[in-house]
Scaffold this active site. Structure first.
Site, PDB file in Angstrom:
ATOM      1  CG  ASN A  29      -9.196  -2.010  11.772  1.00 57.81           C
ATOM      2  OD1 ASN A  29      -8.212  -2.645  11.382  1.00 57.81           O
ATOM      3  ND2 ASN A  29      -9.638  -0.936  11.153  1.00 57.81           N
ATOM      4  CG  HIS A  80      -6.121  -2.644   8.774  1.00 61.98           C
ATOM      5  ND1 HIS A  80      -6.125  -1.259   8.812  1.00 61.98           N
ATOM      6  CD2 HIS A  80      -4.875  -3.002   9.166  1.00 61.98           C
ATOM      7  CE1 HIS A  80      -4.943  -0.834   9.197  1.00 61.98           C
ATOM      8  NE2 HIS A  80      -4.170  -1.868   9.429  1.00 61.98           N
ATOM      9  CG  ASP A 102      -0.327  -0.485   2.494  1.00 63.98           C
ATOM     10  OD1 ASP A 102       0.920  -0.452   2.595  1.00 63.98           O
ATOM     11  OD2 ASP A 102      -1.058  -0.894   3.410  1.00 63.98           O
ATOM     12  CD  GLU A 121      -8.981   0.539   7.436  1.00 67.17           C
ATOM     13  OE1 GLU A 121      -8.908  -0.429   8.221  1.00 67.17           O
ATOM     14  OE2 GLU A 121      -8.335   1.583   7.613  1.00 67.17           O
TER      15      GLU A 121
HETATM   16  P1  PGA Z   1       1.908  -2.055  12.705  1.00 68.00           P
HETATM   17  O1  PGA Z   1       0.670  -1.983  11.705  1.00 68.00           O
HETATM   18  O2  PGA Z   1       2.866  -3.035  12.148  1.00 68.00           O
HETATM   19  O3  PGA Z   1       2.463  -0.660  12.700  1.00 68.00           O
HETATM   20  O4  PGA Z   1       1.372  -2.459  14.032  1.00 68.00           O
HETATM   21  C1  PGA Z   1       0.167  -3.152  11.145  1.00 68.00           C
HETATM   22  C2  PGA Z   1      -1.035  -2.804  10.319  1.00 68.00           C
HETATM   23  O5  PGA Z   1      -1.758  -1.849  10.658  1.00 68.00           O
HETATM   24  O6  PGA Z   1      -1.272  -3.484   9.308  1.00 68.00           O
END
Ligand code: PGA
Length: 241
Positions: free
Chosen positions: A136, A138, A67, A143
């Site tokens: 959440n 994702h 992304d 999302e």
């Molecule tokens: P993080 O994020 O590795 O910064 O915890 C993971 C994500 O939101 O996919």
């Protein structure tokens, strides 16, 4: 699904890096799907260390990232382009023309989604996709509530994701939209490596790996992937049955 329990952050990084480096050794021109965020930093550091020791060669590796923020210049400090160059690409012998990310500055988002889809297809698909998981549930920027059938698309970020990433935007100007590989793009990867650390991921991890498969928990679809490896620490695994 295989789940490996890591005893601490370093162990998690080493276990995940072992799995990714095995992929690179077995197929030196493999296509790695890469991720940003806090979760993969230790893994990238470990890969760099093994590269410096002469144990890993990235000269034929190709990469596609999950992304990028829409509207974000590649040389902006908060861009995922910059993250990847800082944490991995500039520290190993990967060829710049073999690394791919969505173009945050593309003038037309539909065209950019089609272009990035074509990049992934043109590479022959992803051999190993690395994923973190959001609080959440994702994956990438898919999302809760998004259709499983999507490929690369542009999403409006949820408040939960914006809060989780706010620390990277001290001026408070976090983008509202991002490009992301869709669930379909992720599920088409031959292998998936999911990493999770910390108690704040425990609920999402347990729901994703042991709960019902539902778009409300995007990572739950991973239960249907036939080559999923999870590396997580005790805290992240604490709510697993
Ligand atoms: P993080 O994020 O590795 O910064 O915890 C993971 C994500 O939101 O996919």
């Amino acid at each position: 699904m295989r789940i490996y329990r890591a005893k601490d952050e370093q162990d998690l990084a080493r276990k995940a890096a072992n799995i990714m480096s095995a992929q690179i050794i077995m197929k030196p021109d493999c296509v790695l799907g890469l991720a940003t965020g806090a979760s993969p930093v230790g893994l990238y550091n470990q890969l760099v260390e093994w590269y410096r020791k002469g144990d890993l060669d990235f000269s034929c590796v190709r990469t596609v990232n999950l992304d990028e923020y829409k509207g974000m210049a590649p040389d902006s400090p908060q861009s995922y382009h910059m993250f990847m160059w800082e944490h991995l690409f500039s520290r190993v012998n990967i060829r710049p023309e073999r690394v791919f990310l969505p173009d945050g500055l593309a003038p037309d988002s539909n065209t950019e989604c089609l272009r990035y889809n074509a990049v992934i297809t043109g590479l022959g698909g992803i051999d190993m996709q690395l994923l973190g998981i959001g609080v959440n549930g994702h994956i990438g920027f898919n999302e809760p509530g998004e259709e499983f059938a999507k490929e690369v698309h542009c999403v409006k970020l949820t408040e939960s994701t914006k809060q989780a990433n706010q620390k990277y935007f001290p001026d408070g100007r976090m983008p509202d939209y991002a490009y992301t590989m869709g669930i379909k793009s992720i599920m088409q990867a031959k292998r998936i490596l999911l990493i999770a650390k910390g108690e704040k991921k425990a609920k999402a991890l347990a729901a994703s790996l042991q709960g019902p498969i539902t778009p409300e928990i995007p990572a739950s679809i991973l239960q249907l992937h036939n080559d999923l490896t999870v590396v997580a620490d005790d805290d992240a695994l604490s709510l697993m049955r």
